[in-house]
Structure formats: C-alpha cells, structure tokens
Design a protein around this motif. Structure first.
Motif, PDB file in Angstrom:
ATOM      1  N   ALA A 167      -7.649  18.250  51.870  1.00 28.39           N
ATOM      2  CA  ALA A 167      -8.379  17.855  50.651  1.00 28.39           C
ATOM      3  C   ALA A 167      -8.035  16.428  50.254  1.00 28.39           C
ATOM      4  O   ALA A 167      -8.921  15.645  49.886  1.00 28.39           O
ATOM      5  CB  ALA A 167      -8.059  18.821  49.511  1.00 28.39           C
ATOM      6  N   LEU A 168      -6.764  16.052  50.346  1.00 28.55           N
ATOM      7  CA  LEU A 168      -6.356  14.689  49.998  1.00 28.55           C
ATOM      8  C   LEU A 168      -6.991  13.673  50.936  1.00 28.55           C
ATOM      9  O   LEU A 168      -7.528  12.647  50.493  1.00 28.55           O
ATOM     10  CB  LEU A 168      -4.833  14.567  50.025  1.00 28.55           C
ATOM     11  N   LEU A 169      -6.961  13.944  52.227  1.00 29.11           N
ATOM     12  CA  LEU A 169      -7.569  13.017  53.197  1.00 29.11           C
ATOM     13  C   LEU A 169      -9.075  12.906  52.997  1.00 29.11           C
ATOM     14  O   LEU A 169      -9.636  11.804  53.066  1.00 29.11           O
ATOM     15  CB  LEU A 169      -7.240  13.459  54.623  1.00 29.11           C
ATOM     16  N   LEU A 170      -9.734  14.025  52.736  1.00 26.36           N
ATOM     17  CA  LEU A 170     -11.173  14.002  52.485  1.00 26.36           C
ATOM     18  C   LEU A 170     -11.484  13.204  51.221  1.00 26.36           C
ATOM     19  O   LEU A 170     -12.396  12.388  51.196  1.00 26.36           O
ATOM     20  CB  LEU A 170     -11.730  15.415  52.382  1.00 26.36           C
ATOM     21  N   GLY A 171     -10.700  13.436  50.164  1.00 24.48           N
ATOM     22  CA  GLY A 171     -10.896  12.695  48.930  1.00 24.48           C
ATOM     23  C   GLY A 171     -10.705  11.206  49.113  1.00 24.48           C
ATOM     24  O   GLY A 171     -11.499  10.388  48.635  1.00 24.48           O
ATOM     25  N   LEU A 172      -9.652  10.812  49.816  1.00 25.61           N
ATOM     26  CA  LEU A 172      -9.403   9.395  50.071  1.00 25.61           C
ATOM     27  C   LEU A 172     -10.499   8.773  50.932  1.00 25.61           C
ATOM     28  O   LEU A 172     -10.915   7.625  50.713  1.00 25.61           O
ATOM     29  CB  LEU A 172      -8.033   9.196  50.709  1.00 25.61           C
TER      30      LEU A 172
END
Length: 120
Positions: free
Chosen positions: A110-115
């Motif tokens: 989720a963090l990588l997708l958000g970034l």
C-alpha cells in the motif's frame, strides 16, 4: 479531476500503508474484531462497493496512474460484492489477513502504491 482523484488515493494508500507498518499489531486486533462482529464485515463490503462504484464513475483513463485507479475501483467493486454475497468466505480471509506478517506485507504494498501514485 482525474489527477485530484489519483493524488487523493495516493495519500490514502501511503497513510494506510504507514499505519499498517507502524501499528501492525493494532491492525491485527482490528481484523480479529471483524471476525467477531459480522456487522462491520457487511458495512465494509457495502463501503467497498460504494467506493468502487464512485471511483469507476469518476475516473477517465488517460495514463498509467488513472488506469491503476480504475483497476483499484473495479477491485473494490469485486471485493464489495464478494463480501456481501459470500460473507463466510470473507471471514476466512479475515483470519489470514489478521496475521502480523501479512499486515506488514500489505502495508509495504500500500505504501509503495501510494508513493507511486503521488510521485511517478
């Protein structure tokens, strides 16, 4: 409009990802609560369905980011329908997601997708 939607979802995914990474045990307890209370499961399914319909209705695909948002919208629709139609299967999946290791993995994704939605 589409880029505002992409930016908003990027922030949401990044914040939720960070929350999952820094509070994985608390998220595990939240998933355990979902298994005990079926009302929250139905509410989550309904919200996922509404969210997915909202995203797909507002999204116009012009580049990879808006296409990614459209795919996330369709996945939310599928998730909402699956929860509402097959709640016992959703409860079994909640057991798998309640493990701290799985929460950390989903938090990283989720963090990588958000970034990616924010900065690429």
């Amino acid at each position: 409009m589409e880029l505002n939607l992409v930016f908003g979802l990027g922030i949401i995914f990044a914040v939720v990802g960070l929350g999952m990474l820094f509070n994985s045990r608390r998220y595990a307890r939240m998933y355990a609560e979902v298994r005990r209370g079926v009302y929250s499961l139905y509410l989550g399914g309904f919200m996922a369905l509404i969210f997915g319909l909202f995203i797909t209705a507002l999204n116009i695909q012009v580049d990879w980011r808006t296409t990614t948002v459209a795919v996330l919208g369709w996945l939310a629709i599928i998730k909402g329908v699956a929860i509402l139609v097959f709640p016992s299967f959703a409860l079994k999946l909640a057991e798998v997601r309640a493990k701290v290791g799985m929460i950390i993995l989903v938090g990283i994704i989720a963090l990588l997708l958000g970034l990616a939605l924010l900065f690429l």
